[in-house]
Design a protein around this motif. Structure first.
Motif, PDB file in Angstrom:
ATOM      1  N   HIS A   1     -15.963 -55.283   0.217  1.00  0.00           N
ATOM      2  CA  HIS A   1     -15.658 -54.436   1.366  1.00  0.00           C
ATOM      3  C   HIS A   1     -14.241 -53.894   1.264  1.00  0.00           C
ATOM      4  N   VAL A   2     -14.128 -52.587   1.519  1.00  0.00           N
ATOM      5  CA  VAL A   2     -12.824 -51.939   1.604  1.00  0.00           C
ATOM      6  C   VAL A   2     -12.660 -51.493   3.046  1.00  0.00           C
ATOM      7  N   ILE A   3     -11.702 -52.098   3.730  1.00  0.00           N
ATOM      8  CA  ILE A   3     -11.513 -51.835   5.154  1.00  0.00           C
ATOM      9  C   ILE A   3     -10.264 -50.965   5.326  1.00  0.00           C
ATOM     10  N   VAL A   4     -10.468 -49.773   5.869  1.00  0.00           N
ATOM     11  CA  VAL A   4      -9.369 -48.825   6.052  1.00  0.00           C
ATOM     12  C   VAL A   4      -8.832 -48.982   7.465  1.00  0.00           C
ATOM     13  N   VAL A   5      -7.536 -49.250   7.576  1.00  0.00           N
ATOM     14  CA  VAL A   5      -6.890 -49.417   8.879  1.00  0.00           C
ATOM     15  C   VAL A   5      -5.750 -48.416   8.996  1.00  0.00           C
ATOM     16  N   SER A   6      -5.267 -48.229  10.206  1.00  0.00           N
ATOM     17  CA  SER A   6      -4.132 -47.324  10.428  1.00  0.00           C
ATOM     18  C   SER A   6      -2.996 -48.140  11.039  1.00  0.00           C
TER      19      SER A   6
END
Length: 790
Positions: free
Chosen positions: A607-612
């Motif tokens: 899983h690649v989790i993109v956050v800001s």
């Protein structure tokens, strides 16, 4: 000193007769030209180019025949600098005028088509010789000769001893020069030159309207052949013969047979891609190719094997042997890929010397070996910087600043591009504002210099339209068969680092990689994560000295760490593998690259989790990325709850189409105009070729040496000793011998920090006894008072 029965007793360098140097340089330059394809610059033909280059080489130092230069050459050290600075000592302009009229005489007899192109050759001779010891400037400023310069030239001519010049002239005529160089001719040419330049000022104003890149490429090509031959003759003394090696695609096959590759669905897919690329028919007129495959599918070895196959095919059909130039964006993967190439060659029984495989970047060892011969540092540097090898592994910076430059040092290897096979790995790293410029230039290089280009990428940018590129694999098939990774966007809410850390739920049986956008945010998050987990964490950024950086990459590659916090230094090409990757918001192609560090070998689902993430003012992404690219990325991600790997190709194509539509190409257009006009430098602030910067400096930086351990102490001590050497050439030679080791302990930090270390022996220096004040053993250099980006 060298002597001969009928020598001129004029010298180009101490111990080297002028006529010998001129003839030797011509021979070396022609030998290098002979190695290039027969159909370069089709308008002129190789025979015409040979004449032009011979004229340039035979005339390039004729201005050294003046008594002013001869006096300077043999003057005692006490007055040498004073003489060097006299206008009359300089030899470039007089030599260039001689080359101009010699070329004009040479081509007046030929049946070259009349017009702008046919008339251009004498000017190229003038420009190349004029700047053979310096950098190119705006061509419009070269075609001006003021009265002061004219007076200096006439005094120079008057100082030449006719009898000595006659002996030089005799050798030049024997070597193929078709005009006599005499004092009377030189005086006549000087007096006529202002009228010639007036004519050229009118013609050069038309260049922009012509919109033709060829004058720029041809000028750089001739200049490169001249200065490479000149420097090689003075140091090495001759061309180093190219090795006679039989390199074909079977070289990679033989290596793969030794690798003990295990059976798995992913290895089967890698082999299928490899075989598909190698079975692709070679069409010699299709010069721009692409290997567009998902990350982890063996693109490095596949592209090398195809390039070797293409090289072999070109050898048998076109009669010349291409060099392979393998170019990558980051130093961190240069060593990795060069080492893999070396293993391939060793597995086939080759003696892998530098003439076979060369690494070239600004931190590389100054070492060159051919067979049993090891070259001294000065000679080695010339051979390395001249790309004297069959396979060159280098950086994008070295390659693109060879193509777009006004600098003598960069342009010296320009002629090596001719007939080469250029592999551009991780091509998505080329900034979007340069797409138009790079595309137009490479199209012209394939025509004028018979260059072949292979793009290697998981995310192929629209530098060329898709119909202009020959795809060597069915990329849709491979992306559709991928299911290793899911991208999960979580960018609705911006989190500060404390909130992000608090939100994390980490499984004990999984490994995690966190990629942040700035050094400061990475350092702060590293500390928060250590407090939360109590575990050992690998930290990586450019503020960690390269010596430690390589060791930490090794730990990640060998899966000896469960948690890692890094900046973007790991994104492209570094073969590391984690179960879960968290990526602070970035342009979509960067997110895709981050996904390549997740579950590379397809064991379950990654899983690649993109956050800001944000600080107290704004998002970290906004500090370093273009707002248009971020907006496009956010819009595409917000439309989806998750993105499966098989969807990556479609979404990246959508992303690049929007980027091309919305991003301005103004910078490319301005630089293309400078190329058309041959505006190498600017004095009026308008865009010029020297403005090209592949890597934009986000903030002013300064290098700092960190005395980290005992080896660093010894290197620094040697550096201080070298700085005491009076002779600047010897000082540079000795530093070249330690340069690679020296920069293993050097980091670049913002100039604006409040704790810049003291300067010692001309370099910022952190001694071991104050190490803890400046350098943290985990997170690297301690910056105070300024934000460090990446």
């Amino acid at each position: 000193m060298e002597s001969a029965l009928y020598s001129s007793e004029l010298y180009s360098h101490e111990g080297k007769l002028l006529e010998e140097h001129l003839v030797n340089v011509a021979d070396i330059a022609i030998q290098n030209l002979d190695q290039t394809p027969d159909d370069i610059f089709k308008y002129y033909g190789k025979h015409t180019l040979s004449k032009l280059i011979r004229v340039c080489a035979l005339c390039h130092d004729i201005g050294k025949a003046t008594s002013y230069f001869q006096e300077y050459l043999f003057a005692p050290a006490s007055i040498k600098d004073k003489l060097k600075n006299k206008d009359e000592t300089h030899h470039g302009l007089l030599s260039a005028i001689a080359a101009y009229f010699a070329a004009k005489a040479e081509f007046e007899k030929d049946n070259l088509p009349k017009g702008d192109k046919g008339d251009f050759l004498p000017l190229i001779a003038f420009l190349s010789v004029r700047r053979h010891h310096g950098d190119f400037i705006d061509v419009m400023n070269e075609v001006i000769l003021n009265e002061k310069e004219k007076g200096v030239l006439l005094r120079q001519v008057d100082s030449i001893q006719e009898t000595k010049l006659a002996l030089v002239n005799e050798r030049l005529r024997q070597a193929g020069l078709n005009i006599d160089i005499t004092t009377s001719h030189l005086k006549e040419w000087v007096l006529a030159f202002q009228d010639e330049l007036r004519h050229w000022r009118m013609k050069l104003r038309k260049l922009e309207r012509m919109k033709d890149i060829e004058p720029y490429i041809l000028t750089n090509f001739v200049f490169s052949l001249l200065i490479d031959a000149d420097k090689s003759e003075v140091t090495v003394g001759k061309n180093v013969e190219r090795p006679d090696v039989d390199l074909g695609a079977n070289v990679v096959d033989n290596y793969k047979a030794t690798m003990n590759i295990k059976d798995s669905w992913l290895n089967a897919l890698r082999q299928k891609a490899y075989e598909e690329v190698l079975s692709a028919p070679i069409e010699l007129n299709a010069k721009i190719m692409s290997i567009n495959l998902p990350t982890g599918l063996g693109k490095t070895l596949t592209s090398l094997a195809f390039a070797l196959k293409l090289r072999k095919w070109i050898q048998s059909t076109k009669g010349y042997t291409p060099r392979i130039i393998y170019s990558l964006p980051f130093l961190s993967i240069i060593e990795q890929n060069a080492e893999q190439f070396e293993k391939v060659l060793i597995a086939n029984g080759f003696d892998v010397d530098t003439s076979l495989l060369l690494k070239h970047h600004h931190l590389a060892d100054v070492y060159y070996r051919k067979g049993q011969d090891e070259f001294e540092s000065d000679d080695a540097k010339i051979l390395i910087e001249g790309w004297n090898a069959e396979i060159i592994v280098t950086t994008f910076v070295q390659l693109f600043h060879t193509i777009f430059s006004n600098r003598n040092r960069n342009l010296r290897k320009f002629h090596r591009l001719s007939g080469s096979i250029i592999i551009l790995d991780e091509v998505q790293s080329i900034p979007t504002h340069y797409w138009l410029l790079v595309g137009e230039m490479f199209k012209k290089l394939t025509q004028d210099l018979d260059v072949y280009v292979i793009f290697v990428t998981a995310t192929e940018p629209l530098i060329f339209s898709r119909h202009e590129v020959t795809h060597l694999v069915n990329r849709e098939f491979y992306f559709n068969n991928m299911g290793r990774v899911t991208i999960i966007p979580r960018i609705d809410t911006c989190l500060n680092l404390e909130e992000f850390t608090e939100s994390l739920k980490l499984d004990n049986d999984k490994s995690y990689l966190f990629i942040l956008n700035t050094i400061e945010s990475a350092k702060a998050f590293y500390k928060l994560l250590r407090e939360k987990t109590g575990e050992e964490i690998v930290y990586l950024s450019t503020h960690v000295v390269p010596y430690e950086r390589l060791e930490r990459i090794r730990l990640m590659k060998e899966r000896k760490t469960r948690l890692a916090v890094t900046t973007q230094v790991v994104e492209a090409g570094v073969d590391i593998d984690f179960d879960v990757v968290y990526r602070d918001l970035a342009p979509l192609d960067s997110i895709n690259q981050a996904a390549g560090r997740c579950n590379r070998n397809g064991m379950g689902k990654g899983h690649v989790i993109v956050v800001s993430l944000k600080d107290e003012r704004r998002t970290y992404a906004s500090y370093i990325y273009d707002s248009v690219l971020l907006d496009i990325t956010k819009r595409l991600l917000n439309k989806r709850d998750f993105i499966e790997e098989k969807e990556f190709l479609g979404i990246i194509e959508e992303y690049y189409a929007e980027v091309q539509a919305k991003k301005s190409s103004d910078i490319s257009r301005e630089l293309l105009t400078a190329v058309y006009k041959m505006k190498y430098e600017s004095v009026d602030g308008s865009t010029c070729i020297s403005d090209f910067q592949l890597i934009e400096q986000d903030y002013p930086k300064i290098d700092v040496f960190v005395e980290l351990n005992e080896e660093a102490k010894q290197i620094w001590q040697r550096y201080v000793e070298i700085k005491e050497i009076d002779d600047k050439f010897e000082r540079r030679l000795q530093f070249d011998r330690i340069k690679a080791d020296f920069y293993k302990y050097t980091v670049s930090v913002p100039r604006t920090i409040s704790n810049i270390p003291p300067e010692v022996a001309g370099f910022r220096y952190v001694s071991n006894n104050v190490l803890n004040e400046y350098y943290d053993k985990n997170t690297g250099f301690i910056t105070q008072g300024a934000m460090a980006l990446w």
